[in-house]
Design an enzyme around this catalytic site. Structure first.
Site, short mmCIF file in Angstrom:
data_model
loop_
_atom_site.label_atom_id
_atom_site.label_comp_id
_atom_site.label_asym_id
_atom_site.label_seq_id
_atom_site.Cartn_x
_atom_site.Cartn_y
_atom_site.Cartn_z
N ASP A 197 -8.02 -3.79 -0.62
CA ASP A 197 -8.50 -3.74 -1.96
C ASP A 197 -8.47 -5.37 -2.59
O ASP A 197 -9.40 -5.58 -3.25
CB ASP A 197 -7.71 -3.00 -2.94
CG ASP A 197 -7.70 -1.62 -2.41
OD1 ASP A 197 -8.57 -0.79 -2.22
OD2 ASP A 197 -6.38 -0.94 -2.38
N HIS A 214 0.78 -1.24 0.03
CA HIS A 214 0.09 0.21 -0.06
C HIS A 214 0.90 1.37 -0.10
O HIS A 214 1.68 1.44 0.41
CB HIS A 214 -0.95 0.04 1.53
CG HIS A 214 -2.09 1.00 1.24
ND1 HIS A 214 -1.92 2.30 1.32
CD2 HIS A 214 -3.45 0.81 0.99
CE1 HIS A 214 -3.26 3.03 1.37
NE2 HIS A 214 -3.92 2.04 0.77
#
Length: 432
Positions: A366, A308
């Site tokens: 995600d 991330h």
């Protein structure tokens, strides 16, 4: 925010300038440069504003190095594990966890606002059937100001409150209708006997021809997706909402601007990109080939849904989302879905391979939200609209906070101009 008489010294062309330094309740100190241009005649340069605090806020705090995400001081894993979305909405909006009576009243208010104005149906029918649901949502949410005139006066606290409740309540209805329109099915009206997440699933997947029962495991997973995407500090779409708000725009226009920004693949499209990567891999036997490509720095292939930009450690949202993903995949099964088989195998490799551990390329929120939504039966075109639905409360909370800030000014970033200096116009006959 405290000053404690700390200052930073800037020396420029022999002149010295003292700049105030403020200490937050958490995070790095901030140098106040508001008077720098007036005193020294210079701007700061920060493309992407990645080193600039554009506002002060009490809503969300992120420590990417430590993998921490707090809403009003509460860790996201505790909220997602023990709470539910509307309770988190109340926390973000009002700054404290609600009492039982406060939560009951808030839930009842949101439930009563879930229907949209009947004339708004005409907006959906004006779009092509193959229109992306995000295009539909930008248009319909922006048009809400034409229907709800009693909640567009941003100077009236009561109208701001009504607009907040309406947006939180109606966004699932709008997103579900955008989905139904894209698949050619009739719109399904909301039901007041269902909870927030269950009602959304009902509006998306029920049809008039047969009765639809909301599975509690799917409803809980949907609620966690909403909760884990509710707010994420001053990201691109939140900053867009704040910038639009600074001009005095009505709340529906501001949220529509946030939806438009979230649509970008570098922001809200991450879980969609993850599913597209799984489709590219295709089958479990091809995973070693793609793992090798991911480790090759000269290969353009990148593993989407791993690591991330903000979190340099495990994404704190991913731990809770993994639990939901495991529950949903056990319920729905993966035997007949090659994408989900690839996802499970890829997850197992990434969590055990020393390369991914060393690079801290852990599965992020995600990755897990993408495979959950795929297992539920949502097309990838609906992933970002669901993200927008979830993030609406964060946008509204930030919008309300900014409007209450006595320091609010219209946003006006500066620039480093590198174009031509002033020059005279030449007639077309004399141009070379």
């Amino acid at each position: 925010m405290t000053n404690d008489a700390k200052t930073a010294t800037l020396t420029l062309d022999g002149a010295t300038y003292e700049l105030p330094v403020y200490s937050p309740s958490a995070g790095p100190d901030v140098i106040d440069i508001r008077k720098l241009y007036g005193q020294a005649g210079v701007f700061t340069y920060d493309p992407g504003f990645t080193s600039t605090a554009a506002c002060d806020s009490t809503i969300t705090f992120i420590d990417g190095e430590e993998g921490v995400l707090l809403h009003r001081g509460y860790p996201i894993d505790q909220l997602a594990g023990k709470s539910h979305y509307l309770e988190v909405c109340y926390l973000l909006l009002y700054g404290h966890l609600p009492t039982a009576s406060e939560l009951e009243k808030f839930e009842a208010t949101v439930t009563r606002h879930t229907m949209i104005h009947e004339q708004m149906m005409n907006f959906f029918r004006g779009f092509r059937r193959d229109a992306h649901p995000m295009a539909v949502m930008v248009g319909v949410v922006g048009a809400m100001s034409a229907f709800y005139h009693d909640s567009t006066d941003i100077s009236d606290p009561r109208q701001r409150e009504i607009a907040s409740h309406r947006l939180i309540a109606k966004m699932p209805t709008i997103a579900a209708m955008a989905y139904k329109y894209s698949v050619g099915q009739p719109f399904v009206y909301p039901r007041n006997d269902l909870d927030y997440a269950g009602n959304f699933l009902h509006m998306c997947f029920s049809v008039p021809a047969e009765e639809y029962h909301v599975d509690p495991i799917l409803s809980r997973a949907m609620d966690r997706i909403f909760t884990l995407h509710a707010d994420h500090e001053q990201n691109a779409s939140t900053s867009t909402v704040r910038l639009a708000s600074s001009s005095g725009a009505n709340p529906f226009a501001c949220i529509a601007a946030g939806i438009a920004c979230l649509w970008g693949p570098a922001h809200g499209g991450a879980n969609q990109a993850c599913l597209e990567m799984l489709k590219e891999i295709g089958t479990v036997d091809k995973i070693p080939e793609y793992i090798k490509k991911a480790k090759d720095k000269n290969d353009p292939f990148r593993l989407m849904g791993f690591g991330h930009r903000v979190y340099k450690n495990m994404d704190p949202r991913a731990t809770v989302m993994k639990q939901s993903a495991d529950e949903v995949l056990e319920l729905m099964g993966v035997e007949d879905n090659p994408l989900l088989q690839v996802a499970k195998e890829l997850e197992a490799i990434a969590l055990s391979d020393p390369y991914f551990k060393e690079k801290k390329l852990f599965p992020n929120v995600d990755f897990y939200s993408g495979i959950i939504l795929e297992a539920m039966g949502f097309p990838t075109s609906m992933f970002t609209p669901i993200f927008a639905l979830s993030r609406t409360v964060g946008w509204i909370s930030q919008w309300k906070e900014q409007l209450a800030d006595p320091q609010m000014k219209i946003g006006r970033p500066r620039q480093l101009y590198l174009g031509e200096k002033m020059r005279d116009y030449t007639d077309i006959e004399t141009r070379g």
